[in-house]
Design a protein around this motif. Structure first.
Motif, PDB file in Angstrom:
ATOM      1  N   LEU C 239       0.833  -1.206   0.000  1.00  0.00           N
ATOM      2  CA  LEU C 239       0.000   0.000   0.000  1.00  0.00           C
ATOM      3  C   LEU C 239       0.868   1.257   0.000  1.00  0.00           C
ATOM      4  N   MET C 240       1.982   1.195   0.721  1.00  0.00           N
ATOM      5  CA  MET C 240       2.817   2.372   0.852  1.00  0.00           C
ATOM      6  C   MET C 240       3.710   2.604  -0.360  1.00  0.00           C
ATOM      7  N   THR C 241       4.026   1.548  -1.097  1.00  0.00           N
ATOM      8  CA  THR C 241       4.994   1.729  -2.170  1.00  0.00           C
ATOM      9  C   THR C 241       4.388   1.593  -3.556  1.00  0.00           C
ATOM     10  N   GLU C 242       3.299   0.827  -3.682  1.00  0.00           N
ATOM     11  CA  GLU C 242       2.729   0.634  -5.010  1.00  0.00           C
ATOM     12  C   GLU C 242       1.389   1.315  -5.154  1.00  0.00           C
ATOM     13  N   GLY C 243       0.963   1.968  -4.092  1.00  0.00           N
ATOM     14  CA  GLY C 243      -0.367   2.572  -4.110  1.00  0.00           C
ATOM     15  C   GLY C 243      -0.446   3.768  -5.043  1.00  0.00           C
ATOM     16  N   THR C 244      -1.652   4.064  -5.447  1.00  0.00           N
ATOM     17  CA  THR C 244      -1.853   5.184  -6.354  1.00  0.00           C
ATOM     18  C   THR C 244      -2.671   6.293  -5.694  1.00  0.00           C
ATOM     19  N   HIS C 245      -3.264   5.967  -4.559  1.00  0.00           N
ATOM     20  CA  HIS C 245      -4.060   6.958  -3.835  1.00  0.00           C
ATOM     21  C   HIS C 245      -3.533   7.079  -2.416  1.00  0.00           C
ATOM     22  N   PRO C 246      -2.433   7.809  -2.242  1.00  0.00           N
ATOM     23  CA  PRO C 246      -1.719   7.802  -0.966  1.00  0.00           C
ATOM     24  C   PRO C 246      -2.616   8.073   0.246  1.00  0.00           C
ATOM     25  N   GLU C 247      -3.513   9.027   0.117  1.00  0.00           N
ATOM     26  CA  GLU C 247      -4.284   9.407   1.295  1.00  0.00           C
ATOM     27  C   GLU C 247      -5.094   8.250   1.875  1.00  0.00           C
ATOM     28  N   GLU C 248      -5.981   7.686   1.032  1.00  0.00           N
ATOM     29  CA  GLU C 248      -6.839   6.610   1.527  1.00  0.00           C
ATOM     30  C   GLU C 248      -6.014   5.384   1.886  1.00  0.00           C
ATOM     31  N   GLN C 249      -4.979   5.130   1.064  1.00  0.00           N
ATOM     32  CA  GLN C 249      -4.238   3.891   1.269  1.00  0.00           C
ATOM     33  C   GLN C 249      -3.367   3.948   2.518  1.00  0.00           C
ATOM     34  N   THR C 250      -2.884   5.146   2.860  1.00  0.00           N
ATOM     35  CA  THR C 250      -2.118   5.253   4.099  1.00  0.00           C
ATOM     36  C   THR C 250      -3.012   4.915   5.287  1.00  0.00           C
ATOM     37  N   LEU C 251      -4.252   5.343   5.205  1.00  0.00           N
ATOM     38  CA  LEU C 251      -5.168   5.038   6.299  1.00  0.00           C
ATOM     39  C   LEU C 251      -5.388   3.529   6.420  1.00  0.00           C
ATOM     40  N   ILE C 252      -5.578   2.873   5.279  1.00  0.00           N
ATOM     41  CA  ILE C 252      -5.740   1.416   5.301  1.00  0.00           C
ATOM     42  C   ILE C 252      -4.472   0.759   5.840  1.00  0.00           C
ATOM     43  N   ALA C 253      -3.321   1.312   5.451  1.00  0.00           N
ATOM     44  CA  ALA C 253      -2.060   0.753   5.940  1.00  0.00           C
ATOM     45  C   ALA C 253      -1.960   0.906   7.460  1.00  0.00           C
ATOM     46  N   TYR C 254      -2.403   2.071   7.973  1.00  0.00           N
ATOM     47  CA  TYR C 254      -2.428   2.244   9.423  1.00  0.00           C
ATOM     48  C   TYR C 254      -3.266   1.154  10.084  1.00  0.00           C
ATOM     49  N   GLY C 255      -4.441   0.940   9.512  1.00  0.00           N
ATOM     50  CA  GLY C 255      -5.321  -0.091  10.066  1.00  0.00           C
ATOM     51  C   GLY C 255      -4.661  -1.454  10.020  1.00  0.00           C
ATOM     52  N   SER C 256      -4.042  -1.774   8.875  1.00  0.00           N
ATOM     53  CA  SER C 256      -3.385  -3.075   8.741  1.00  0.00           C
ATOM     54  C   SER C 256      -2.243  -3.207   9.733  1.00  0.00           C
ATOM     55  N   ALA C 257      -1.472  -2.118   9.894  1.00  0.00           N
ATOM     56  CA  ALA C 257      -0.344  -2.166  10.815  1.00  0.00           C
ATOM     57  C   ALA C 257      -0.829  -2.400  12.238  1.00  0.00           C
ATOM     58  N   LEU C 258      -1.927  -1.730  12.600  1.00  0.00           N
ATOM     59  CA  LEU C 258      -2.453  -1.916  13.946  1.00  0.00           C
ATOM     60  C   LEU C 258      -2.925  -3.354  14.152  1.00  0.00           C
ATOM     61  N   VAL C 259      -3.620  -3.888  13.140  1.00  0.00           N
ATOM     62  CA  VAL C 259      -4.091  -5.275  13.256  1.00  0.00           C
ATOM     63  C   VAL C 259      -2.895  -6.224  13.394  1.00  0.00           C
ATOM     64  N   LEU C 260      -1.888  -6.018  12.553  1.00  0.00           N
ATOM     65  CA  LEU C 260      -0.705  -6.880  12.615  1.00  0.00           C
ATOM     66  C   LEU C 260      -0.027  -6.772  13.982  1.00  0.00           C
ATOM     67  N   LEU C 261       0.099  -5.529  14.441  1.00  0.00           N
ATOM     68  CA  LEU C 261       0.748  -5.288  15.724  1.00  0.00           C
ATOM     69  C   LEU C 261       0.008  -6.005  16.849  1.00  0.00           C
ATOM     70  N   LEU C 262      -1.320  -5.833  16.865  1.00  0.00           N
ATOM     71  CA  LEU C 262      -2.113  -6.473  17.915  1.00  0.00           C
ATOM     72  C   LEU C 262      -1.977  -7.987  17.831  1.00  0.00           C
ATOM     73  N   LEU C 263      -2.052  -8.481  16.607  1.00  0.00           N
ATOM     74  CA  LEU C 263      -1.955  -9.924  16.388  1.00  0.00           C
ATOM     75  C   LEU C 263      -0.645 -10.460  16.957  1.00  0.00           C
ATOM     76  N   VAL C 264       0.461  -9.809  16.549  1.00  0.00           N
ATOM     77  CA  VAL C 264       1.782 -10.294  16.961  1.00  0.00           C
ATOM     78  C   VAL C 264       1.972 -10.122  18.469  1.00  0.00           C
ATOM     79  N   LEU C 265       1.565  -8.968  18.996  1.00  0.00           N
ATOM     80  CA  LEU C 265       1.736  -8.746  20.430  1.00  0.00           C
ATOM     81  C   LEU C 265       0.898  -9.728  21.242  1.00  0.00           C
ATOM     82  N   MET C 266      -0.288 -10.030  20.748  1.00  0.00           N
ATOM     83  CA  MET C 266      -1.123 -10.983  21.473  1.00  0.00           C
ATOM     84  C   MET C 266      -0.490 -12.370  21.459  1.00  0.00           C
ATOM     85  N   ILE C 267      -0.043 -12.777  20.289  1.00  0.00           N
ATOM     86  CA  ILE C 267       0.541 -14.119  20.181  1.00  0.00           C
ATOM     87  C   ILE C 267       1.799 -14.217  21.046  1.00  0.00           C
TER      88      ILE C 267
END
Lengths: 253, 294, 284
Positions: C239-267
């Motif tokens: 999303l951060m490197t191949e995206g074409t709509h930085p604004e919306e995609q950065t937000l999705i990336a934030y969401g994905s990063a948070l999900v990944l972070l929670l997932l990994v921290l929980m595990i």
């Protein structure tokens, strides 16, 4: 071999790496008798008893020279099935070491690994062994409880029962009371006296009174050598060797 | 009969245990096989000493010196942050913190060590880089400085845990002996504990370096990606790992570019291998010295 | 004040500060990602598919892909890892062979993740012809987590008291019976903890799957082990490197990063918690 001798060590030398810890041990173990092995710490008594069921095989870089017979078979011959030897020569260890399983499973384990699968037979053996080890009355209502919940003395009797469950012929006790209170110790000593009717027993102990109370024969080890072996009474009353005398009268050790 | 089955089982386990060796060996073979053909196109000196990296131009330039220097400077920068903070926090945790503080902080540090590098990379890209760009008034936020900074922070938990393990090996009796002579805790720490743990701590540093050299996603996202030899802290760089990650997708299989990327992989692999071997040697001697077998 | 007391004060302050700085910096990362990521996370975000050229919709395919990759990696690494650990601790005659294996495990643990990716590309994707697929990615990740699983299993096996083995052998059990019925069951919880820890690590790894499994976008969910997949960590990168709509995609990336972070921290939190409990239990 003399028919009332069950086991016999002949000129046994034992090495940890290159260090020789036992020197030329020759010792008979009489059938249906209790033989105790005494001596100060580090004299090699525990090392010796662990040779009788090849428990020292587990320690890397060790080596044995000489022969140890069970009946007419040298148990250190290369083609001997060590599992079979250990089935016949059971062992009770210094610290109680029940498996972290239920009381029942501790007892049935040995039977199952030796191929028993008849439920009634296993149950029978479990009950008989617990009775023989004088533990049955205390645990009969809680056989499914974890064995680690038992007291130290009960755990040790459980280990004895576990050892009896597979019906060995010889039982080795390696300082079985070392970690127990006096009452449990007394209980186990009584047990040993009863067991010798059916089993041949070897016991290592650092407690001379214990050796005097329970054994028929006594061997005195000192710095890896067998100094003296005789009827227990003689060892404690008329020892031949000066070192034995000094040890049994408490001058050292 | 039983005898035989036992031996078969044992050999079975032996074979499975050998898989680790096999994989390590496999990796080595693959890297050599895929990496060495690059020498059909360039000489060793042109490869390692070459200052220009234009693998897709015609004619291409395969000099990886900018990439090596990129990795080098980023690693140095990161260690300047990770070593004092990592070792400082390990000393704090092990020597000063109370029992309860330690019971909380130790798992927290372990937990932080598990945060994926992509998260650091993402943070560096969207928060840290713009922030530093404004703060320091530099042309681009994605640069050597930012990459070093974020990698350094990222390596702190790793260095800290490893250093703490080293401190654990120092026998309590050393400290007691020092206290008994009237030394205070700081003197004991500096004069007794740290020297005794010295080689253990250096193992932690070496392994930390090895980890940073091999780190990929963070530098891929934060270092800026320009394959030129940096002249200042605030220029973009392209470390070796980032180069592989960014270009392998586009390299034509079997082309010089492809082999060159494997060659870079090989160099990376050898560097980390050497670091790990050194760390292991020091570590083993260290444990023996302090009287811990194995 | 005595000089020695003064130097102690300064020294301790420095150490205390290094701890605080380390915690604050990582804390800042967690804070910013949570603050921005929480805005987009919803049930729909977790269960939906990406829509409108990745500017809207959810991350479900990436979550599923990561899940498949982890399962595959564990299925592959677990038998090798546990068997290796058993051989080293139970059958190990402390020989040259064992030392070589031990050394290769340590070195394998230090190989950079992107090099595993190269290996996977060359062996699984190309040589075995599995292509860019779940299978290739799982095998690559599996080899990467192997050393971790071996060390964790070894630690768990070593923690089983020697007296348990002796008790079993003295009853006439063979070594294999002892290992199977006494040693492994006692070590199981420790091995399990090690596996969870490895799962945490595998879930966040990106470089090994870059050229072996991951893709920017798939239509729906993977249908076989030979499919390319989306994966959570790669999704953030893409999303951060191949995206074409930085604004919306950065937000999705934030969401994905948070999900990944929670997932990994929980595990990994679960694994660390379990391990501490096991250690305390052993001491008691």
């Amino acid at each position: 071999m003399h028919n009332n001798i069950r086991m016999r060590a002949e000129n046994v030398d034992f090495y940890y790496s290159e260090k020789k810890t036992l020197h030329q041990i020759t010792l008979p173990i009489y059938k249906n008798k209790v033989t105790s092995i005494i001596g100060p710490s580090g004299c090699g008594k525990s090392t010796f008893i662990r040779l009788l069921n090849r428990m020292n095989d587990l320690i890397p870089n060790t080596r044995l020279e000489g022969r140890i017979f069970l009946d007419d078979q040298n148990i250190y011959e290369p083609d001997v099935d060590v599992v079979n030897i250990r089935r016949k020569v059971g062992m009770v260890f210094q610290k109680p070491n029940p498996f972290p399983k239920s009381i029942y499973d501790n007892l049935s384990y040995g039977l199952k690994i030796n191929g028993a699968n008849d439920k009634h037979f296993i149950e029978d053996r479990v009950i008989t062994s617990l009775q023989e080890a004088a533990l049955w009355d205390e645990v009969k209502d809680r056989l499914s409880e974890n064995a680690l919940k038992l007291s130290g003395g009960q755990q040790q009797r459980l280990c004895i029962a576990r050892c009896l469950s597979v019906q060995p012929e010889v039982i080795l006790f390696d300082e079985p009371c070392a970690s127990l209170d006096p009452i449990s110790t007394r209980c186990i000593e009584e047990l040993i006296e009863k067991l010798k009717e059916n089993y041949t027993i070897v016991i290592v102990t650092h407690n001379m009174q214990q050796a005097a109370r329970v054994s028929d024969y006594t061997a005195f080890f000192y710095i890896g050598k067998l100094i003296e072996f005789d009827i227990t009474e003689k060892i404690f009353t008329v020892p031949k060797d000066k070192r034995t005398e000094e040890y049994v009268t408490g001058k050292f050790g | 009969m039983k005898f035989k089955t036992e031996n078969i089982i044992k050999s079975g386990f032996g074979v499975l245990a050998f898989s680790s060796l096999l994989f390590l060996f496999g990796i080595t073979v693959i890297l050599f096989k895929e990496g060495l053909p690059i020498f059909k196109y360039v000489k060793l000196f042109e490869l390692i000493g070459g200052k220009l990296w234009y693998p897709t131009y015609d004619p291409p330039d395969f000099g990886i010196l900018p990439l090596i220097l990129g990795t080098f400077w980023v690693t140095i920068g990161a260690m300047l942050i990770a070593v004092p903070l990592g070792i400082g926090s390990a000393l704090y945790l092990h020597e000063i913190a109370g029992y309860r503080e330690r019971a909380i902080l130790k798992p927290v540090i372990e937990l932080l060590a598990g945060i994926p590098s992509i998260v650091y990379g993402f943070f560096g890209m969207v928060i840290l880089a713009p922030f530093l760009q404004r703060l320091l008034n530099i042309p681009i936020g994605l640069c050597l400085f930012t990459a070093s900074f974020i990698l350094g922070i990222m390596a702190v938990p790793t260095v800290s845990s490893l250093a703490e393990d080293a401190l654990d090996y120092v026998p309590k009796s050393f400290r007691e002996a020092s206290f008994a002579l009237g030394a205070n805790r700081w003197q004991t720490l500096v004069k007794v504990v740290i020297p005794a743990a010295g080689s253990g701590i250096s193992t932690a540093i070496i392994l930390g370096v090895s980890r940073i050299v091999g780190e990929t996603m963070t530098v891929l996202m934060v270092a800026g990606g320009a394959a030129v030899i940096p002249k200042s802290l605030f220029e973009p760089v392209r470390p070796m790992t980032a180069t592989i990650a960014a270009e392998m997708g586009e390299a034509v299989v079997g082309s010089a570019h492809y082999h060159d990327l494997f060659g870079i992989g090989l160099i990376l692999f050898l560097i980390t291998l050497i670091f790990n071997m050194i760390a292991e040697m020091i570590g083993r001697r260290y444990r023996l010295k302090l009287g811990h077998g194995r | 004040m005595k000089r020695s007391t003064l130097s102690q004060g300064i020294g301790f302050t420095f150490l205390y500060l290094s701890m605080i700085i380390a915690l604050i910096s990582v804390g800042a990362i967690l804070f910013f990602i949570t603050k921005n990521g929480i805005k987009i996370i919803s049930w729909e975000f977790l269960t939906g598919v990406p829509r409108r050229a990745m500017t809207q919709g959810g991350i479900a395919p990436a979550l599923v892909g990561t899940f498949y990759l982890i399962i595959g990696a564990i299925l592959f690494a677990l038998p090798f890892g546990v068997a290796g650990a058993v051989f080293l601790t139970e059958y190990s005659p402390n020989s040259v062979v064992v030392n070589i294996i031990r050394m290769s495990i340590n070195n394998l643990a230090g190989v950079p993740s992107v090099v595993f990716g190269l290996f996977g590309l060359s062996i699984f994707v190309r040589f075995f012809g599995f292509g860019v697929s779940i299978l290739s990615g799982s095998l690559t990740l599996g080899i990467m987590i192997l050393p971790g699983i071996i060390s964790a299993s070894q630690e768990a096996l070593i923690a089983v008291p020697q007296s348990m083995r002796e008790a079993s052998l003295a009853l006439g059990a063979t070594q294999w019976q002892t290992i199977r019925k006494i040693v492994i069951p006692s070590a199981l919880s420790g091995i399990f903890t090690g596996v969870i820890l490895s799962v945490g690590r595998a879930a966040g790894e990106t470089a090994p799957i870059l050229f072996t499994a991951a893709t920017f976008y798939t239509r729906g969910f993977p249908d076989s082990i030979f499919s390319e997949v989306m994966a959570l960590p790669y999704h953030i990168y893409a999303l951060m490197t191949e995206g074409t709509h930085p604004e919306e995609q950065t937000l999705i990336a934030y969401g994905s990063a948070l999900v990944l972070l929670l997932l990994v921290l929980m595990i990994s939190g679960l694994a660390i918690y379990l391990r501490q409990r096991q250690r305390r239990y052993k001491l008691a």
